[in-house]
Design a protein around this motif. Sequence first.
Motif, PDB file in Angstrom:
ATOM      1  N   HIS A 181       0.859  -1.185   0.000  1.00  0.00           N
ATOM      2  CA  HIS A 181       0.000   0.000   0.000  1.00  0.00           C
ATOM      3  C   HIS A 181       0.896   1.235   0.000  1.00  0.00           C
ATOM      4  N   ILE A 182       0.496   2.239  -0.758  1.00  0.00           N
ATOM      5  CA  ILE A 182       1.254   3.490  -0.778  1.00  0.00           C
ATOM      6  C   ILE A 182       0.298   4.662  -0.668  1.00  0.00           C
ATOM      7  N   LYS A 183       0.599   5.547   0.262  1.00  0.00           N
ATOM      8  CA  LYS A 183      -0.039   6.859   0.326  1.00  0.00           C
ATOM      9  C   LYS A 183       0.978   7.819   0.895  1.00  0.00           C
ATOM     10  N   GLU A 184       0.696   9.085   0.770  1.00  0.00           N
ATOM     11  CA  GLU A 184       1.632  10.116   1.221  1.00  0.00           C
ATOM     12  C   GLU A 184       0.924  11.106   2.131  1.00  0.00           C
ATOM     13  N   SER A 185       1.623  11.553   3.155  1.00  0.00           N
ATOM     14  CA  SER A 185       1.120  12.605   4.036  1.00  0.00           C
ATOM     15  C   SER A 185       2.172  13.691   4.172  1.00  0.00           C
ATOM     16  N   GLN A 186       1.686  14.888   4.368  1.00  0.00           N
ATOM     17  CA  GLN A 186       2.568  16.032   4.583  1.00  0.00           C
ATOM     18  C   GLN A 186       2.824  16.175   6.083  1.00  0.00           C
ATOM     19  N   PRO A 187       4.067  16.218   6.526  1.00  0.00           N
ATOM     20  CA  PRO A 187       4.339  16.355   7.965  1.00  0.00           C
ATOM     21  C   PRO A 187       3.778  17.663   8.514  1.00  0.00           C
ATOM     22  N   ASN A 188       3.499  17.661   9.815  1.00  0.00           N
ATOM     23  CA  ASN A 188       3.062  18.894  10.458  1.00  0.00           C
ATOM     24  C   ASN A 188       4.256  19.801  10.737  1.00  0.00           C
ATOM     25  N   GLU A 189       4.002  20.919  11.397  1.00  0.00           N
ATOM     26  CA  GLU A 189       5.057  21.921  11.600  1.00  0.00           C
ATOM     27  C   GLU A 189       6.200  21.398  12.467  1.00  0.00           C
ATOM     28  N   ASP A 190       5.935  20.327  13.205  1.00  0.00           N
ATOM     29  CA  ASP A 190       6.983  19.722  14.025  1.00  0.00           C
ATOM     30  C   ASP A 190       7.693  18.572  13.311  1.00  0.00           C
ATOM     31  N   GLY A 191       7.291  18.314  12.052  1.00  0.00           N
ATOM     32  CA  GLY A 191       7.937  17.273  11.270  1.00  0.00           C
ATOM     33  C   GLY A 191       7.351  15.895  11.429  1.00  0.00           C
ATOM     34  N   PHE A 192       6.164  15.796  12.058  1.00  0.00           N
ATOM     35  CA  PHE A 192       5.559  14.486  12.295  1.00  0.00           C
ATOM     36  C   PHE A 192       4.404  14.225  11.336  1.00  0.00           C
ATOM     37  N   VAL A 193       4.281  12.971  10.909  1.00  0.00           N
ATOM     38  CA  VAL A 193       3.125  12.508  10.150  1.00  0.00           C
ATOM     39  C   VAL A 193       2.160  11.863  11.137  1.00  0.00           C
ATOM     40  N   THR A 194       0.912  12.313  11.125  1.00  0.00           N
ATOM     41  CA  THR A 194      -0.101  11.774  12.031  1.00  0.00           C
ATOM     42  C   THR A 194      -1.370  11.498  11.233  1.00  0.00           C
ATOM     43  N   VAL A 195      -2.391  10.989  11.918  1.00  0.00           N
ATOM     44  CA  VAL A 195      -3.669  10.755  11.247  1.00  0.00           C
ATOM     45  C   VAL A 195      -4.328  12.067  10.844  1.00  0.00           C
ATOM     46  N   GLU A 196      -3.902  13.180  11.447  1.00  0.00           N
ATOM     47  CA  GLU A 196      -4.503  14.476  11.125  1.00  0.00           C
ATOM     48  C   GLU A 196      -3.782  15.213   9.989  1.00  0.00           C
ATOM     49  N   THR A 197      -2.534  14.857   9.711  1.00  0.00           N
ATOM     50  CA  THR A 197      -1.796  15.585   8.680  1.00  0.00           C
ATOM     51  C   THR A 197      -2.359  15.252   7.308  1.00  0.00           C
ATOM     52  N   PRO A 198      -2.358  16.210   6.387  1.00  0.00           N
ATOM     53  CA  PRO A 198      -3.080  16.014   5.118  1.00  0.00           C
ATOM     54  C   PRO A 198      -2.439  14.990   4.194  1.00  0.00           C
ATOM     55  N   ILE A 199      -3.296  14.178   3.582  1.00  0.00           N
ATOM     56  CA  ILE A 199      -2.881  13.283   2.499  1.00  0.00           C
ATOM     57  C   ILE A 199      -2.542  14.139   1.286  1.00  0.00           C
ATOM     58  N   VAL A 200      -1.425  13.816   0.631  1.00  0.00           N
ATOM     59  CA  VAL A 200      -0.991  14.552  -0.561  1.00  0.00           C
ATOM     60  C   VAL A 200      -0.642  13.552  -1.655  1.00  0.00           C
ATOM     61  N   LEU A 201      -0.389  14.052  -2.845  1.00  0.00           N
ATOM     62  CA  LEU A 201      -0.050  13.177  -3.960  1.00  0.00           C
ATOM     63  C   LEU A 201       1.338  12.574  -3.764  1.00  0.00           C
ATOM     64  N   MET A 202       1.583  11.499  -4.499  1.00  0.00           N
ATOM     65  CA  MET A 202       2.840  10.750  -4.350  1.00  0.00           C
ATOM     66  C   MET A 202       4.050  11.648  -4.584  1.00  0.00           C
ATOM     67  N   GLY A 203       5.030  11.501  -3.710  1.00  0.00           N
ATOM     68  CA  GLY A 203       6.262  12.257  -3.850  1.00  0.00           C
ATOM     69  C   GLY A 203       6.215  13.646  -3.261  1.00  0.00           C
ATOM     70  N   GLN A 204       5.068  14.051  -2.691  1.00  0.00           N
ATOM     71  CA  GLN A 204       4.931  15.383  -2.131  1.00  0.00           C
ATOM     72  C   GLN A 204       4.863  15.392  -0.607  1.00  0.00           C
ATOM     73  N   GLY A 205       5.046  14.218   0.004  1.00  0.00           N
ATOM     74  CA  GLY A 205       4.898  14.120   1.452  1.00  0.00           C
ATOM     75  C   GLY A 205       6.205  13.848   2.159  1.00  0.00           C
ATOM     76  N   GLY A 206       6.087  13.331   3.370  1.00  0.00           N
ATOM     77  CA  GLY A 206       7.261  13.076   4.196  1.00  0.00           C
ATOM     78  C   GLY A 206       7.338  11.651   4.676  1.00  0.00           C
ATOM     79  N   THR A 207       6.972  10.688   3.807  1.00  0.00           N
ATOM     80  CA  THR A 207       6.930   9.279   4.219  1.00  0.00           C
ATOM     81  C   THR A 207       7.975   8.437   3.480  1.00  0.00           C
ATOM     82  N   PHE A 208       9.044   9.084   3.015  1.00  0.00           N
ATOM     83  CA  PHE A 208      10.167   8.384   2.372  1.00  0.00           C
ATOM     84  C   PHE A 208       9.716   7.624   1.125  1.00  0.00           C
TER      85      PHE A 208
END
Length: 281
Positions: free
Chosen positions: A200-227
């Motif tokens: 499974h692949i999805k991407e999320s944008q980290p919050n201002e503290d650099g964390f990915v959580t269930v609340e941080t927005p889903i973004v298109l592939m390659g635009q997030g912070g999930t390596f």
Amino acid sequence: MSKLKFAACEWCFPCWGDLAVKMAHEAGFDGMQLGDAGGSMNAYPLRDPGVQAYYLEAGEKYHIEFPQIHLYTLGHQGYYRSRLDSLEGKDCLESIRQAVIAASEMKVPSVIIDGMRMNNPAKRQHVLDVACYAVQVGEEYGIQIGMETDMTLEDHFRFLDALDGKLKLCFDLHNPVMYGTGYPPDMVRALGKGRMDHFHIKESQPNEDGFVTVETPIVLMGQGGTFFRESAQAVKDIGFEGWIVSENFYFRPNILSEGYDYISAARKDVETLRAVYGDAV
């Protein structure tokens, strides 16, 4: 030539059924991971011959394969964590059985169960019991059981070894980042291709503290912070062949606000996936 195929989850789109299959085709996906069409809440629609024909005809019409059935509704009901002798626990086991039978009838090779939030030994044992039941039913009907989980690497090994390798992974490359259980590329390389049913692949944008959580927005592939790219390289490194499945949500307001519609957003992800994974083997 690549031996990878790219699919979308049915719930990536705002409407399920024929329209979701059509959207997946128009976006350029090869397949669709089916949800359970409401599961026990709707009297197991995928067991109905008419519903089966509806999906299979849509797949043939739009040249879309169905590699997995994911117990989406059951996951949201939370019954995986109910005692097996409770009404909810019995509903959980019956949902698994009905999905496996439906998969065998529809020639779908895999059924995906949930193995999340096993944060103490009792919960791990309970989900292991559920997985043992799923594997048993899967063997009876010739269906591979896959599991999506948020476990650490060490717990992955313990859990899979307890089932003698009969259970495979729906390895979500986003989950270790969101749940803080590991670095996805290292986990992929350590587990190896033999333990993988699909990714499974999805991407999320980290919050201002650099964390990915269930609340941080889903973004298109390659635009997030999930390596995303690092994980893709790990999938290549293990020589994986099979399905790469998008679980992005193409109806999220933050995606649509960038000028995309459902199909163009999904098409952008397909282009990125093929560019990054396309030379995998």
